[in-house]
Design a protein around this motif. Sequence first.
Motif, PDB file in Angstrom:
ATOM      1  N   SER A 149     -24.703  13.618 -23.206  1.00 57.28           N
ATOM      2  CA  SER A 149     -25.876  14.405 -23.603  1.00 57.28           C
ATOM      3  C   SER A 149     -25.880  14.752 -25.087  1.00 57.28           C
ATOM      4  CB  SER A 149     -25.930  15.709 -22.788  1.00 57.28           C
ATOM      5  OG  SER A 149     -24.844  16.561 -23.135  1.00 57.28           O
ATOM      6  N   ILE A 150     -24.842  14.309 -25.808  1.00 50.59           N
ATOM      7  CA  ILE A 150     -24.705  14.612 -27.237  1.00 50.59           C
ATOM      8  C   ILE A 150     -25.087  13.380 -28.052  1.00 50.59           C
ATOM      9  CG2 ILE A 150     -23.053  15.258 -29.054  1.00 50.59           C
ATOM     10  CD1 ILE A 150     -21.433  16.663 -26.802  1.00 50.59           C
ATOM     11  N   LYS A 151     -25.804  13.595 -29.136  1.00 50.20           N
ATOM     12  CA  LYS A 151     -26.206  12.491 -30.010  1.00 50.20           C
ATOM     13  C   LYS A 151     -25.003  12.075 -30.866  1.00 50.20           C
ATOM     14  CE  LYS A 151     -29.767  11.295 -33.442  1.00 50.20           C
ATOM     15  NZ  LYS A 151     -30.874  11.859 -34.270  1.00 50.20           N
ATOM     16  N   LEU A 152     -24.280  11.063 -30.404  1.00 56.05           N
ATOM     17  CA  LEU A 152     -23.083  10.613 -31.107  1.00 56.05           C
ATOM     18  C   LEU A 152     -23.409   9.452 -32.036  1.00 56.05           C
ATOM     19  CD1 LEU A 152     -20.502  10.602 -28.170  1.00 56.05           C
ATOM     20  CD2 LEU A 152     -20.781  12.356 -29.933  1.00 56.05           C
ATOM     21  N   ILE A 153     -22.821   9.474 -33.235  1.00 53.25           N
ATOM     22  CA  ILE A 153     -22.978   8.343 -34.147  1.00 53.25           C
ATOM     23  C   ILE A 153     -22.036   7.218 -33.707  1.00 53.25           C
ATOM     24  CG2 ILE A 153     -23.606   9.864 -36.059  1.00 53.25           C
ATOM     25  CD1 ILE A 153     -20.777   9.345 -37.214  1.00 53.25           C
ATOM     26  N   ASP A 154     -22.270   6.043 -34.235  1.00 48.21           N
ATOM     27  CA  ASP A 154     -21.380   4.914 -33.967  1.00 48.21           C
ATOM     28  C   ASP A 154     -20.226   5.012 -34.958  1.00 48.21           C
ATOM     29  OD1 ASP A 154     -20.251   2.585 -33.097  1.00 48.21           O
ATOM     30  OD2 ASP A 154     -21.685   1.253 -34.082  1.00 48.21           O
ATOM     31  N   TYR A 155     -19.306   5.912 -34.657  1.00 52.37           N
ATOM     32  CA  TYR A 155     -18.210   6.224 -35.593  1.00 52.37           C
ATOM     33  C   TYR A 155     -17.355   4.983 -35.812  1.00 52.37           C
ATOM     34  CZ  TYR A 155     -14.560   9.129 -37.757  1.00 52.37           C
ATOM     35  OH  TYR A 155     -13.655   9.689 -38.629  1.00 52.37           O
TER      36      TYR A 155
END
Length: 341
Positions: free
Chosen positions: A308-314
Amino acid sequence: MKKFGLTAIAIAFAAGVAGPALATEKLNYYCSSQEDWCQLMARGFEEATGIKVNMTRRSSGETFALIKAESANPKGDIWWGGTGDPHLQAAEEGLTEAFVSPMRSELNDWAIRQASSAGDKTIGIYSGALGYGYNEEILKANNLPVPSCWKDLLKPEYKGHVQMANPNSSGTAYTTLATIVQLFGEDEGFEFMKGLHKNINQYTKSGSAPIKAAARGENTIGIVFMHDAVKQAVSGFPIKVVAPCEGTGYEIGSMSIIKGARNLENAKKFYDWALTAAVQSRALEVKAYQVPANQGAETSPSAPDLSSIKLIDYDFAKYGSSDERKRLLKKWDDEVSVLPQ
């Protein structure tokens, strides 16, 4: 679940059979997670195997520096916990040993990807998203707006109300620096860090210290991994957890065997034991709300829901590399830390 239980039992049984023979054996264990979790792992392994554990707890940046300083005469055997970037850098610099555990078939894909990117010299043990938490009572008492985004933290009214760790010592803070650069681009990212610097009241050594200070009423906003803020909220403190609106980075907490380990076989035993579902489920005993690597481990309903969290493509490969980490830290030292506040 029977499969995972039997695996843990089999390992415990094998260790128990060998227990008397191992009574005088030891393991030098470097831990970069929270103190109570570090202690639980140390005592749990002693109870399971009879192997004496000598535990040293430091932040991930400090532990990396220690392992590097000791490389000519290694004193540690295994490094457990802390953000994955310094583990990846240690692998790149030849400070850790490759090891393929039979437990890998039980792990989430992201844990295996961490291992693959480092030539099997490290492995993912948990994951958690970066964010921040704030003390709701202090925020109201100072008539401050509720923050919901990274850029909210640059507002002048937050001057003296924000705390984060130093990225040279803390893996959490280095992940913050690398996240901001990936989110906004390097030029804008460093302008952000300069603006944030104006509002910082203290750069701590430990990554979780800012939210602990907020929980005690000594600070207002702490930039931390969200699970560290959840721990304070679940413990009854007036902490609200924020997943920044722009998106955010995340960590893959890792484990590595130190090259030249004096107690290599015991390090491998710990490695296998630490990856079992039964052991990873024990994180809940110390209110550790990361997502465990073993698919069969229990996860608390209070844990942040990564889906549910907007994660970047780390980019773990880039920002976990030795050259990039050194470059970013030097740039932060030269351009940010020296500025007046």
